[in-house]
Scaffold this motif. Sequence first.
Motif, PDB file in Angstrom:
ATOM      1  N   PHE A 134       0.601  -0.999   0.297  1.00  0.00           N
ATOM      2  CA  PHE A 134      -0.443  -0.324   0.226  1.00  0.00           C
ATOM      3  C   PHE A 134       0.916   1.476  -0.125  1.00  0.00           C
ATOM      4  O   PHE A 134       1.592   1.601   0.618  1.00  0.00           O
ATOM      5  N   ASP A 135       0.621   2.227  -0.811  1.00  0.00           N
ATOM      6  CA  ASP A 135       1.595   3.051  -0.859  1.00  0.00           C
ATOM      7  C   ASP A 135       0.478   4.465  -0.726  1.00  0.00           C
ATOM      8  O   ASP A 135       0.044   5.218  -1.479  1.00  0.00           O
ATOM      9  N   PRO A 136       0.240   5.309   0.252  1.00  0.00           N
ATOM     10  CA  PRO A 136      -0.658   6.432   0.010  1.00  0.00           C
ATOM     11  C   PRO A 136      -0.619   7.334  -0.432  1.00  0.00           C
ATOM     12  O   PRO A 136      -1.446   7.825  -1.120  1.00  0.00           O
ATOM     13  N   ALA A 137       0.525   7.481  -0.979  1.00  0.00           N
ATOM     14  CA  ALA A 137       0.685   9.092  -1.837  1.00  0.00           C
ATOM     15  C   ALA A 137       0.558   8.466  -3.153  1.00  0.00           C
ATOM     16  O   ALA A 137      -0.247  10.080  -3.451  1.00  0.00           O
ATOM     17  N   THR A 138      -0.541   6.804  -3.943  1.00  0.00           N
ATOM     18  CA  THR A 138      -1.055   6.850  -4.701  1.00  0.00           C
ATOM     19  C   THR A 138      -2.357   7.123  -4.845  1.00  0.00           C
ATOM     20  O   THR A 138      -2.673   6.450  -5.808  1.00  0.00           O
ATOM     21  N   ALA A 139      -2.647   6.243  -3.437  1.00  0.00           N
ATOM     22  CA  ALA A 139      -4.262   5.876  -2.989  1.00  0.00           C
ATOM     23  C   ALA A 139      -5.456   7.144  -3.324  1.00  0.00           C
ATOM     24  O   ALA A 139      -5.225   7.841  -2.875  1.00  0.00           O
ATOM     25  N   GLU A 140      -6.482   6.617  -4.320  1.00  0.00           N
ATOM     26  CA  GLU A 140      -7.614   7.456  -4.022  1.00  0.00           C
ATOM     27  C   GLU A 140      -8.610   6.491  -3.458  1.00  0.00           C
ATOM     28  O   GLU A 140      -8.977   5.177  -3.339  1.00  0.00           O
ATOM     29  N   ILE A 141      -8.706   7.574  -2.402  1.00  0.00           N
ATOM     30  CA  ILE A 141      -9.735   6.631  -1.130  1.00  0.00           C
ATOM     31  C   ILE A 141     -11.189   7.199  -0.664  1.00  0.00           C
ATOM     32  O   ILE A 141     -10.815   9.047  -0.681  1.00  0.00           O
ATOM     33  N   ASP A 142     -12.332   6.627  -1.666  1.00  0.00           N
ATOM     34  CA  ASP A 142     -13.534   7.591  -0.865  1.00  0.00           C
ATOM     35  C   ASP A 142     -13.525   6.450   0.710  1.00  0.00           C
ATOM     36  O   ASP A 142     -13.778   6.027   0.910  1.00  0.00           O
ATOM     37  N   LEU A 143     -13.893   7.835   1.492  1.00  0.00           N
ATOM     38  CA  LEU A 143     -14.071   6.901   2.481  1.00  0.00           C
ATOM     39  C   LEU A 143     -16.022   7.989   3.729  1.00  0.00           C
ATOM     40  O   LEU A 143     -15.400   8.710   3.207  1.00  0.00           O
ATOM     41  N   VAL A 144     -16.577   6.489   3.595  1.00  0.00           N
ATOM     42  CA  VAL A 144     -17.435   7.064   4.976  1.00  0.00           C
ATOM     43  C   VAL A 144     -17.613   7.066   6.238  1.00  0.00           C
ATOM     44  O   VAL A 144     -17.364   5.153   6.459  1.00  0.00           O
ATOM     45  N   VAL A 145     -17.709   7.443   6.386  1.00  0.00           N
ATOM     46  CA  VAL A 145     -17.057   7.938   8.189  1.00  0.00           C
ATOM     47  C   VAL A 145     -19.059   8.343   8.985  1.00  0.00           C
ATOM     48  O   VAL A 145     -20.179   9.016   8.713  1.00  0.00           O
ATOM     49  N   ALA A 146     -19.241   7.619   9.881  1.00  0.00           N
ATOM     50  CA  ALA A 146     -20.183   7.526  10.626  1.00  0.00           C
ATOM     51  C   ALA A 146     -19.987   8.423  11.504  1.00  0.00           C
ATOM     52  O   ALA A 146     -19.419   7.687  12.510  1.00  0.00           O
ATOM     53  N   ALA A 147     -20.978   9.778  12.178  1.00  0.00           N
ATOM     54  CA  ALA A 147     -20.714   9.968  13.350  1.00  0.00           C
ATOM     55  C   ALA A 147     -21.816  11.073  13.311  1.00  0.00           C
ATOM     56  O   ALA A 147     -22.417  11.874  12.573  1.00  0.00           O
ATOM     57  N   ASN A 148     -22.086  11.343  14.492  1.00  0.00           N
ATOM     58  CA  ASN A 148     -22.979  12.556  15.482  1.00  0.00           C
ATOM     59  C   ASN A 148     -22.196  13.739  15.362  1.00  0.00           C
ATOM     60  O   ASN A 148     -21.160  14.206  15.080  1.00  0.00           O
ATOM     61  N   ASP A 149     -23.145  14.688  15.522  1.00  0.00           N
ATOM     62  CA  ASP A 149     -22.654  16.063  15.335  1.00  0.00           C
ATOM     63  C   ASP A 149     -21.302  16.117  16.113  1.00  0.00           C
ATOM     64  O   ASP A 149     -20.461  17.104  15.518  1.00  0.00           O
ATOM     65  N   LEU A 150     -21.376  16.614  17.104  1.00  0.00           N
ATOM     66  CA  LEU A 150     -20.134  16.544  18.367  1.00  0.00           C
ATOM     67  C   LEU A 150     -19.161  15.924  17.962  1.00  0.00           C
ATOM     68  O   LEU A 150     -18.217  16.527  17.544  1.00  0.00           O
ATOM     69  N   GLN A 151     -18.883  14.487  17.364  1.00  0.00           N
ATOM     70  CA  GLN A 151     -17.823  13.753  16.761  1.00  0.00           C
ATOM     71  C   GLN A 151     -17.320  14.292  15.607  1.00  0.00           C
ATOM     72  O   GLN A 151     -16.116  14.310  14.726  1.00  0.00           O
ATOM     73  N   ARG A 152     -17.958  14.201  14.744  1.00  0.00           N
ATOM     74  CA  ARG A 152     -18.000  14.736  13.345  1.00  0.00           C
ATOM     75  C   ARG A 152     -17.093  15.937  13.238  1.00  0.00           C
ATOM     76  O   ARG A 152     -15.993  16.566  12.798  1.00  0.00           O
ATOM     77  N   ASP A 153     -17.814  17.313  13.878  1.00  0.00           N
ATOM     78  CA  ASP A 153     -17.251  18.584  13.886  1.00  0.00           C
ATOM     79  C   ASP A 153     -16.462  18.400  14.646  1.00  0.00           C
ATOM     80  O   ASP A 153     -15.285  19.217  14.797  1.00  0.00           O
ATOM     81  N   LEU A 154     -15.753  17.903  16.246  1.00  0.00           N
ATOM     82  CA  LEU A 154     -14.740  18.027  16.774  1.00  0.00           C
ATOM     83  C   LEU A 154     -13.061  17.178  16.386  1.00  0.00           C
ATOM     84  O   LEU A 154     -12.297  18.053  15.679  1.00  0.00           O
ATOM     85  N   LEU A 155     -13.963  16.125  15.507  1.00  0.00           N
ATOM     86  CA  LEU A 155     -12.719  14.934  14.774  1.00  0.00           C
ATOM     87  C   LEU A 155     -12.465  14.897  13.969  1.00  0.00           C
ATOM     88  O   LEU A 155     -10.949  15.366  13.109  1.00  0.00           O
ATOM     89  N   LEU A 156     -13.095  15.011  12.660  1.00  0.00           N
ATOM     90  CA  LEU A 156     -13.749  14.985  11.528  1.00  0.00           C
ATOM     91  C   LEU A 156     -12.801  15.996  10.544  1.00  0.00           C
ATOM     92  O   LEU A 156     -11.682  15.648   9.761  1.00  0.00           O
ATOM     93  N   PRO A 157     -12.218  17.120  10.773  1.00  0.00           N
ATOM     94  CA  PRO A 157     -12.485  18.400   9.632  1.00  0.00           C
ATOM     95  C   PRO A 157     -10.710  18.642  10.150  1.00  0.00           C
ATOM     96  O   PRO A 157      -9.739  17.949   9.203  1.00  0.00           O
ATOM     97  N   GLY A 158      -9.794  17.712  11.333  1.00  0.00           N
ATOM     98  CA  GLY A 158      -8.230  17.709  11.487  1.00  0.00           C
ATOM     99  C   GLY A 158      -7.979  16.033  10.689  1.00  0.00           C
ATOM    100  O   GLY A 158      -6.736  16.605  10.400  1.00  0.00           O
ATOM    101  N   PHE A 159      -9.143  14.965  10.787  1.00  0.00           N
ATOM    102  CA  PHE A 159      -8.340  13.961  10.274  1.00  0.00           C
ATOM    103  C   PHE A 159      -8.688  14.214   9.078  1.00  0.00           C
ATOM    104  O   PHE A 159      -8.291  13.277   7.945  1.00  0.00           O
ATOM    105  N   ALA A 160      -9.391  14.644   8.161  1.00  0.00           N
ATOM    106  CA  ALA A 160      -9.460  14.878   7.268  1.00  0.00           C
ATOM    107  C   ALA A 160      -8.289  15.087   5.813  1.00  0.00           C
ATOM    108  O   ALA A 160      -7.801  15.463   5.130  1.00  0.00           O
TER     109      ALA A 160
END
Length: 180
Positions: A12-38
């Motif tokens: 697996f070479d991340p530099a060439t990876a094209e990732i479609d990712l679906v994350v389930a989260a409610n608004d607290l977890q979504r707003d707190l963690l996912l922007p930085g994660f993305a």
Amino acid sequence: ANMRDFSRGARFDPATAEIDLVVAANDLQRDLLLPGFALALEQEVKRLTLRVIPSDAPTADILREGLCDLLVTPFPPDGADILQRSLFRDEYVCFYDPARRAAPRSRADYLAARHVTVVYPDRTRLVFDTAMEKAGMSRDFAVAVASFSGVAAFLRGTDRLATLPRLLGPGLMRDFATAP
């Protein structure tokens, strides 16, 4: 040689990876963690497409059935087949509009106030609200909204209280004061 290649698995070479990712989260977890994660993930891969869906009251089946690739929740579902990691801890605090009221002075003052809370669409209530009820302490709920993002609008300009996770303070609840 074939067995050795098989046991090594795919490279697996991340530099060439094209990732479609679906994350389930409610608004607290979504707003707190996912922007930085993305943002962090975008630095490592060629292309990221992130879709965030509400987790509601999550079950292991949303992972098993492929409805999402990752589930971020304060209540991980049971399942020996699911890899789980704790990401953070939080506590509940009382939010209020300091332009309209002071912090509750006592338990009686807190319980006598009108409150705003979150009740998810499936009628799941916040852990704090359930614990208060089990302890025999009832509150007068003026408003119940389906997500944390709706609370501020019903708290602003009123003498109501909202008891929510402290980590909402710097974001959604930044205009409000807190009390333990």
